[in-house]
Design a protein around this motif. Structure first.
Motif, PDB file in Angstrom:
ATOM      1  N   SER A 122       0.839  -1.189   0.000  1.00  0.00           N
ATOM      2  CA  SER A 122       0.000   0.000   0.000  1.00  0.00           C
ATOM      3  C   SER A 122       0.882   1.250   0.000  1.00  0.00           C
ATOM      4  O   SER A 122       2.102   1.148  -0.030  1.00  0.00           O
ATOM      5  CB  SER A 122      -0.938  -0.028   1.209  1.00  0.00           C
ATOM      6  OG  SER A 122      -0.190  -0.142   2.387  1.00  0.00           O
ATOM      7  N   TYR A 123       0.224   2.398   0.041  1.00  0.00           N
ATOM      8  CA  TYR A 123       0.942   3.664  -0.164  1.00  0.00           C
ATOM      9  C   TYR A 123       2.162   3.794   0.734  1.00  0.00           C
ATOM     10  O   TYR A 123       3.265   4.086   0.268  1.00  0.00           O
ATOM     11  CB  TYR A 123      -0.023   4.829   0.055  1.00  0.00           C
ATOM     12  CG  TYR A 123       0.642   6.181  -0.116  1.00  0.00           C
ATOM     13  CD1 TYR A 123       1.257   6.525  -1.318  1.00  0.00           C
ATOM     14  CD2 TYR A 123       0.639   7.120   0.922  1.00  0.00           C
ATOM     15  CE1 TYR A 123       1.862   7.768  -1.485  1.00  0.00           C
ATOM     16  CE2 TYR A 123       1.239   8.364   0.762  1.00  0.00           C
ATOM     17  CZ  TYR A 123       1.843   8.675  -0.440  1.00  0.00           C
ATOM     18  OH  TYR A 123       2.434   9.900  -0.587  1.00  0.00           O
ATOM     19  N   LEU A 124       1.991   3.564   2.039  1.00  0.00           N
ATOM     20  CA  LEU A 124       3.134   3.662   2.947  1.00  0.00           C
ATOM     21  C   LEU A 124       3.968   2.402   2.814  1.00  0.00           C
ATOM     22  O   LEU A 124       3.459   1.300   2.980  1.00  0.00           O
ATOM     23  CB  LEU A 124       2.662   3.748   4.397  1.00  0.00           C
ATOM     24  CG  LEU A 124       2.153   5.053   4.967  1.00  0.00           C
ATOM     25  CD1 LEU A 124       1.907   4.871   6.467  1.00  0.00           C
ATOM     26  CD2 LEU A 124       3.122   6.198   4.743  1.00  0.00           C
ATOM     27  N   VAL A 125       5.236   2.584   2.540  1.00  0.00           N
ATOM     28  CA  VAL A 125       6.139   1.442   2.572  1.00  0.00           C
ATOM     29  C   VAL A 125       6.616   1.324   4.015  1.00  0.00           C
ATOM     30  O   VAL A 125       7.107   2.290   4.590  1.00  0.00           O
ATOM     31  CB  VAL A 125       7.332   1.669   1.623  1.00  0.00           C
ATOM     32  CG1 VAL A 125       8.320   0.512   1.710  1.00  0.00           C
ATOM     33  CG2 VAL A 125       6.839   1.864   0.202  1.00  0.00           C
ATOM     34  N   GLN A 126       6.428   0.162   4.612  1.00  0.00           N
ATOM     35  CA  GLN A 126       6.786   0.035   6.031  1.00  0.00           C
ATOM     36  C   GLN A 126       7.961  -0.920   6.204  1.00  0.00           C
ATOM     37  O   GLN A 126       7.894  -2.096   5.854  1.00  0.00           O
ATOM     38  CB  GLN A 126       5.576  -0.453   6.838  1.00  0.00           C
ATOM     39  CG  GLN A 126       4.419   0.551   6.812  1.00  0.00           C
ATOM     40  CD  GLN A 126       3.799   0.784   8.172  1.00  0.00           C
ATOM     41  OE1 GLN A 126       4.490   0.833   9.189  1.00  0.00           O
ATOM     42  NE2 GLN A 126       2.488   0.944   8.201  1.00  0.00           N
ATOM     43  N   ASN A 127       9.042  -0.376   6.773  1.00  0.00           N
ATOM     44  CA  ASN A 127      10.243  -1.147   7.043  1.00  0.00           C
ATOM     45  C   ASN A 127      10.187  -1.855   8.387  1.00  0.00           C
ATOM     46  O   ASN A 127      10.962  -2.749   8.645  1.00  0.00           O
ATOM     47  CB  ASN A 127      11.437  -0.179   7.112  1.00  0.00           C
ATOM     48  CG  ASN A 127      12.240  -0.219   5.837  1.00  0.00           C
ATOM     49  OD1 ASN A 127      12.235  -1.219   5.130  1.00  0.00           O
ATOM     50  ND2 ASN A 127      12.941   0.861   5.548  1.00  0.00           N
ATOM     51  N   GLY A 128       9.343  -1.356   9.257  1.00  0.00           N
ATOM     52  CA  GLY A 128       9.327  -1.879  10.620  1.00  0.00           C
ATOM     53  C   GLY A 128      10.508  -1.322  11.406  1.00  0.00           C
ATOM     54  O   GLY A 128      11.062  -0.308  11.018  1.00  0.00           O
ATOM     55  N   PRO A 129      10.934  -1.951  12.487  1.00  0.00           N
ATOM     56  CA  PRO A 129      10.345  -3.200  12.985  1.00  0.00           C
ATOM     57  C   PRO A 129       8.925  -3.013  13.528  1.00  0.00           C
ATOM     58  O   PRO A 129       8.154  -3.956  13.516  1.00  0.00           O
ATOM     59  CB  PRO A 129      11.308  -3.619  14.098  1.00  0.00           C
ATOM     60  CG  PRO A 129      11.975  -2.353  14.535  1.00  0.00           C
ATOM     61  CD  PRO A 129      12.052  -1.478  13.328  1.00  0.00           C
ATOM     62  N   PHE A 130       8.592  -1.795  13.982  1.00  0.00           N
ATOM     63  CA  PHE A 130       7.221  -1.572  14.444  1.00  0.00           C
ATOM     64  C   PHE A 130       6.364  -1.184  13.243  1.00  0.00           C
ATOM     65  O   PHE A 130       6.720  -0.297  12.471  1.00  0.00           O
ATOM     66  CB  PHE A 130       7.189  -0.477  15.506  1.00  0.00           C
ATOM     67  CG  PHE A 130       5.785  -0.067  15.886  1.00  0.00           C
ATOM     68  CD1 PHE A 130       4.913  -0.984  16.453  1.00  0.00           C
ATOM     69  CD2 PHE A 130       5.333   1.228  15.662  1.00  0.00           C
ATOM     70  CE1 PHE A 130       3.615  -0.621  16.786  1.00  0.00           C
ATOM     71  CE2 PHE A 130       4.043   1.609  15.994  1.00  0.00           C
ATOM     72  CZ  PHE A 130       3.183   0.671  16.557  1.00  0.00           C
ATOM     73  N   ILE A 131       5.251  -1.868  13.096  1.00  0.00           N
ATOM     74  CA  ILE A 131       4.318  -1.541  12.019  1.00  0.00           C
ATOM     75  C   ILE A 131       3.182  -0.723  12.616  1.00  0.00           C
ATOM     76  O   ILE A 131       2.483  -1.175  13.524  1.00  0.00           O
ATOM     77  CB  ILE A 131       3.749  -2.834  11.390  1.00  0.00           C
ATOM     78  CG1 ILE A 131       4.850  -3.588  10.654  1.00  0.00           C
ATOM     79  CG2 ILE A 131       2.595  -2.519  10.453  1.00  0.00           C
ATOM     80  CD1 ILE A 131       5.329  -2.918   9.382  1.00  0.00           C
ATOM     81  N   SER A 132       3.031   0.484  12.101  1.00  0.00           N
ATOM     82  CA  SER A 132       1.980   1.354  12.626  1.00  0.00           C
ATOM     83  C   SER A 132       0.851   1.464  11.622  1.00  0.00           C
ATOM     84  O   SER A 132       1.070   1.404  10.412  1.00  0.00           O
ATOM     85  CB  SER A 132       2.550   2.743  12.907  1.00  0.00           C
ATOM     86  OG  SER A 132       1.503   3.606  13.292  1.00  0.00           O
TER      87      SER A 132
END
Lengths: 647, 159, 370
Positions: A122-132
């Motif tokens: 989806s639009y936000l690419v999330q690297n983590g480690p925390f997924i918001s």
């Protein structure tokens, strides 16, 4: 009496724009042929305040808005409401159609991180480690369209938290410097609240006799059920004893104007601001208790930035270009000033067809929110001489706890939240662990469990109830719900950041934001404490604790042997942090870029810390505070232009 | 036309039993025909008629005895592997305005209908959900009861 | 509750403050009397359809609520007691309003062309005084035409015993304004405006629409309130807009009749704005001017219709309390409008009986409640 001479055909739903604003939504040709003093990117609260203030001082302003511009009419707004009614998922961005040309994060798109690779679906690419699952809205009015409109000030102690408690960053200003602008922000947002209950700072936080423009939103029946058994409970926090008390929150919502406010309003009673572009006969709607502040207030009793924007457009001198996505900030290599903004504009959200253009002005103001401001700068290759652009990303992580009260408490009525606990917002314990504020959610467990739909599904599908038994069980399962939303402080850390990568672009080719985030130990301590405090609260109330956090939850975090499902607060901040010099910050105390002398980056991205306060009121105050500096710059820029013309 | 009205009346009777709301209250939502036609639209008329026939049988068997009718509803409808999921969908539709996609096992056995996915019947159906009056409240974002009404205990009609 | 009952059957020229009180009682009654017909038409529209029409009618209702509140402020300002609970306060529909030489019927009916014609009659602008002819005996808008006995504005008894009638609602308000000016001149402002100022409804308690509430403490305030009421209804100076640039009620409704919006600069009767989409069929087939006795004995519909009347009676009682020194009560009273809407929808969606194709509707038979 108010004179509005041109809004006679407001009820005309055939007309796309109300007369008052119609001429202000310009086309690109018109905009390119005009010379603007200032260009603002974004029509949220920061952009709208700056536009209104600069235009009142006689400057011409152009706003670039990535989203569609039909929101300034009642019929456009009603489409949002109907879209919300008809949506299966009623998440924060449910009222808006998906717009791949200016996408926005939606909680329904978030999924658990697979080890070793980022979430890129989806639009936000999330690297983590925390997924918001944080969200924001890219529409006219920005994220205030779905914000809850809670408006607590930050505390005086928050402004030098590093010196005081050894965590976070000190601000390049004191609370006192911001006080007069807090008052302006409270006027602009039409705050209802009770100053006398805001007593958790040890320092003077309000002027003598100050009151908010309107009386407090009356505490819900649910609040009262909790307060009668909870008030007076003593809590031990890092060796300090705190006595809990349920108090109302100030909020930007139309209530009953406070007579005592006249003293702070030139002797006039505060005049609530009603629906944007609505007919005069319906202006100034009071909160009716729709229990839907988030995602959308159907009667526009809640403040949203379009109210400020409408005033800005009525001033004259402000134009808005909707469906125009700022794509690149262009820097003059000699002067290091911004020379232009390159934009991509599209005709139709269903088509990738777009044109590219360049807009110039004397002064440039980025007001696209903490993530999008940083994204735009980074996409333009402007990491800042301090390399702090996009870093120090903060949000308020929420830990939700939920229980069933022993009595019917009338849950699901009132505004989303009228009261909560603010006693753990301040104290010496902040040397050890994060402060937090607790909301009593009048809408019940919805945020945590998807209630009441999930309750209905369970009662019908699993508990095999129908008829009378079904109805009784619904009352039992829903009307006793208590959800505490613990909003925990998060300190700035440079490694929490927004970046961009040419690999990840949206449909118009603009780079998407990449989020890298972890929750610092300081915050986790606060989260663990908040969870524990909820247990004590439920024990005191005799409430059944149903809180449970699945390891499958995308926001699942383990800390000291216990697991927590953590939610985003949408209070994004810190990405263009303000400070005392170019080495420790991106902007100065007036939100002006250290590197580019005709550029301001405004909004919560400038905030060095966020304490336990929802960020909107403070960012509004910061924008009011920055106006004088912008005006000085505009004067100088005009003078130097004139000189160069004469040469 | 005649049959349509008759079937609709049976559907109304069934809905009264399933929801414990009176026929006046159900008709007062304005959604009776909308829900009836939604079911036919999604899974076809014959399935609807099967449900109505089973209800008619339940009523005949119960012979005016309320406790027996409840039992018969469980026998003829709720515990029937074909009609049970449809009946539960009718209940949920009345309470929240949603059609829920039928369970996978149902779809495998009795056909995966194209329109059988979870959706909100209409914007109005959302606002007319019976769940809200049941708990003395109103759907979020609609039918707000007015400023400060939330300070008082909810008015929940005992059933 | 026994607050105030004016026992006069006829109006007199305003000579005393008591005369003025009677006029204002009539004004409050008149402003209220238009609300049930407007609400009935509005709620008969299927929700989600006829959006333009619904909004147009709603704006007018909201302004009528403001007018009612302003009339109550006027009453309180001169030491009178606004009372919405007396017998006969809510007319038995259909009732009659004056329209020039004739009366016309105001009833409770669904949204239809006929209903819009009635609404146009209610809001019809007064003729300029000098064009009154025929039966007109006096220069201030009276006529000696025979009127219906159910006429909402009482007859005016002239010195020589003739029963005269106001030509239209506009003339009636003009008479109130003239009366206030006359009394203020004769008695002095302080002897006319003797009411308790704390009973005024002020903007803290009333701001959601229709323009701003005017608290009334003197002649200037009073005339401003009357001007606001008159012009919102009829327009300013014979034009289609009031002095705030808002389209007046008559022309708002005329847009529905003509299917077209007015545009800035338009002349009366010739709107040039965009088309107005109307679906005359997306309307509940409610019975016109229903009575409780029309609903089958023992039916839920009948019980619900009676419950509605009890609720509405309580609503008027609560309004009366609010208008008599407890302005904070106004907020919850107005909140009650939400229930009125919901109860109306329920009635209108239920057929009267199996062999009657009409559906129910609120009957507004308030006096029938013991």
């Amino acid at each position: 009496m108010k004179k509005i001479l041109t809004n006679f055909n407001e009820a005309n739903n055939q007309h796309i724009y109300n007369m008052r604003h119609k001429q202000k939504v310009v086309d690109h040709k018109t905009a390119l042929n005009k010379e603007y003093d200032a260009v603002i990117v974004g029509s949220g609260i920061s952009g709208s305040i700056v536009a209104k203030e600069l235009s009142q001082k006689g400057y011409s302003v152009l706003i670039l808005e990535a989203g569609p511009g039909k929101d300034l009419t009642i019929s456009g707004y009603e489409k949002y409401i109907n879209q919300f009614y008809s949506a299966v998922s009623k998440d924060n961005n449910a009222p808006y159609k998906r717009n791949p040309n200016a996408p926005m994060p939606r909680s329904v798109d978030v999924k658990k991180l697979e080890p070793g690779k980022p979430n890129t679906d989806s639009y936000l690419v999330q690297n983590g480690p925390f997924i918001s699952d944080f969200t924001y809205s890219r529409v006219v009015g920005g994220t205030t369209m779905h914000f809850e409109s809670k408006t607590p000030r930050m505390l005086p102690e928050d402004f030098n938290i590093l010196t005081r408690y050894g965590h976070g960053l000190d601000w390049p200003m004191e609370y006192e410097d911001l006080m007069p602008y807090y008052r302006k922000a409270e006027f602009e947002m039409g705050v209802s609240g009770d100053v006398s209950s805001q007593t958790f700072s040890n320092e003077k936080a309000y002027e003598d006799d100050y009151v908010f423009p309107m009386l407090e939103m009356p505490p819900s029946y649910l609040d009262q059920c909790v307060a009668k058994d909870l008030d007076g409970t003593e809590i031990n926090v890092a060796g300090e004893t705190k006595t809990l008390k349920i108090r109302t929150f100030p909020q930007g919502r139309n209530g009953i104007p406070n007579n005592d406010y006249k003293k702070f309003n030139n002797g006039e009673l505060f005049k609530p601001v009603g629906a944007v572009s609505e007919h005069q006969a319906e202006e100034g709607e009071r909160c009716q208790g729709n229990n839907n502040c988030t995602p959308i207030c159907p009667v526009q009793a809640k403040y949203d930035a379009r109210k400020t924007l409408a005033k800005a457009l009525e001033n004259g001198g402000v134009d808005i270009l909707p469906q125009t996505v700022a794509s690149r900030v262009v820097i003059d290599p000699v002067t290091q000033k911004v020379s232009a903004i390159v934009y991509k504009s599209y005709e139709d959200i269903n088509s990738e067809k777009h044109t590219t253009g360049t807009i110039t002005a004397n002064l440039f103001i980025l007001a696209a929110n903490a993530v999008e401001n940083a994204r735009l700068m980074l996409a333009s290759g402007l990491n800042g001489s301090s390399d702090l652009m996009g870093r120090n990303l903060m949000d308020h992580p929420y830990i939700l706890t939920w229980a069933l009260l022993p009595e019917v408490a009338g849950t699901t009525r009132g505004t989303i939240c009228t009261s909560g606990i603010s006693d753990i917002r301040n104290g010496d314990f902040r040397k050890e662990q994060a402060a937090f504020a607790v909301d009593i959610h009048n809408d019940g467990w919805g945020w945590a469990t998807g209630s009441p739909n999930t309750n209905l599904e369970d009662i019908v599908d699993n508990k095999n109830k129908f008829g009378k038994e079904l109805r009784n069980e619904l009352v039992h399962q829903i009307s006793k719900q208590l959800l505490l939303a613990n909003m925990v402080e998060m300190m700035p850390e440079p490694s929490n950041r927004i970046t961009v990568d040419p690999k990840y672009v949206d449909r118009l080719g603009n780079p998407r934001p990449i989020v890298t985030m972890h929750l610092p130990e300081y915050t986790m301590k606060g989260i663990a404490f908040a969870r524990q405090m909820s247990r004590q609260i439920f024990q005191r109330l005799g409430a059944e604790d149903y809180s449970t956090y699945s390891t499958e939850d995308y926001g699942y975090v383990e800390y000291k042997g216990e697991g927590y499902a953590i939610r985003g607060g949408n209070h994004l901040a810190g990405t263009h942090v303000m400070g005392t010099d170019p080495s420790n910050s991106v902007v100065d105390a007036n939100q002006k870029s250290w590197d580019h002398s005709n550029l301001y980056l405004v909004g919560a991205g400038s905030m060095p810390t966020i304490g336990s306060s929802n960020t909107t009121l403070t960012m509004a105050a910061l924008c009011f505070k920055s106006i004088d500096a912008m005006v000085n710059d505009l004067k100088e820029l005009q003078a130097s232009k004139q000189t160069s013309k004469q040469l | 036309m005649e049959t349509y009205q008759e079937n609709l009346n049976v559907f109304l009777d069934l809905s009264v039993v399933l929801t414990d709301f009176s026929s006046y209250e159900l008709q007062g939502t304005g959604q009776l025909e909308a829900y009836y036609s939604t079911i036919i639209d999604v899974i076809g008329e014959s399935n609807m008629v099967e449900v109505l026939d089973a209800f008619t049988l339940a009523k005949t068997n119960a012979n005016g005895n309320e406790t027996e009718l409840e039992k018969q509803i469980r026998i003829q409808l709720l515990s029937n592997d074909k009609l049970g999921p449809i009946t539960r969908n009718i209940i949920k539709m009345w309470f929240i305005g949603n059609w829920y996609q039928l369970p996978n096992i149902w779809r495998e056995t009795y056909g995966a209908y194209e329109k059988d996915e979870t959706f909100v019947v209409s914007a109005i159906a959302y606002t007319e959900g019976l769940l809200w009056p049941t708990i003395g409240s109103h759907p979020p974002g609609a039918k707000a009861p007015g400023y400060a009404t939330w300070i008082d205990a909810p008015q929940i009609s005992k059933v | 509750m026994q607050l105030h009952q004016v026992e006069t059957e006829h109006l007199h020229p305003i000579e005393t403050v008591d005369d003025l009180k009677f006029y204002l009682y009539t004004a409050i009654q008149l402003e209220h009397a238009t609300i049930p017909p407007y609400l009935t038409a509005m709620y008969s529209i299927h929700p989600g359809t006829n959006k333009d029409v619904y909004d147009l009618i709603r704006v007018v209702v909201v302004e009528e609520m403001l007018h009612l509140t302003l009339a109550a402020n006027l009453m309180n300002a001169i030491g009178g007691i606004p009372d919405l609970t007396g017998e006969g306060f809510v007319p038995s529909y259909p009732t009659y309003l004056p329209n020039g030489e004739t009366d016309f019927k105001v009833g409770l009916g669904k949204f239809s062309e006929e209903t819009i014609d009635t609404f146009l009659n209610i809001e019809r602008p007064p003729l300029p005084t000098d064009s009154l002819k025929g039966g007109s005996k006096h220069s201030f808008g009276l006529t000696n035409t025979k009127r219906s006995r159910k006429l909402l504005i009482p007859a005016f008894k002239s010195a020589d015993g003739d029963e005269l009638h106001f030509y239209s609602i506009g003339e009636f308000y003009r008479a109130i304004g003239d009366g206030i000016t006359k009394l203020t001149q004769e008695l002095g402002e302080e002897n006319v405006f003797t009411g308790d100022p704390s009973k005024q409804i002020t903007p803290e308690y009333y701001y959601s629409g229709g323009g701003e509430i005017i608290p009334i403490y003197n002649e200037e305030d009073a005339l401003a309130a009357i001007r606001l009421i008159s012009e919102q209804g009829e327009g300013h100076d014979g034009g289609i807009f009031d002095y705030e640039g808002e389209l007046s009620h008559y022309y708002r409704f005329q847009q529905i009749k003509l299917g077209q919006y007015y545009h800035e600069g338009d002349e009366p009767n010739a709107p040039s704005g965009g088309p107005l989409a109307i679906d005359w069929d997306s309307v509940y087939p409610i019975q016109s001017n229903p009575r409780i006795t029309d609903y089958p004995e023992g039916s839920e519909l009948k019980t619900a219709a009676m419950d509605f009347n009890i609720f509405y009676k309580n609503f008027l009682e609560q309004l009366t309390i609010a208008l008599n020194g407890q302005p904070d009560q106004l907020i919850s009273a107005v909140g009650g409008m939400f229930r009125i809407k919901e109860m109306s929808y329920q009635l209108m969606r239920n057929p009267i009986s199996d062999d009657n194709e009409n559906t129910g509707a609120p009957t507004f038979e308030i006096d029938a409640i013991s």
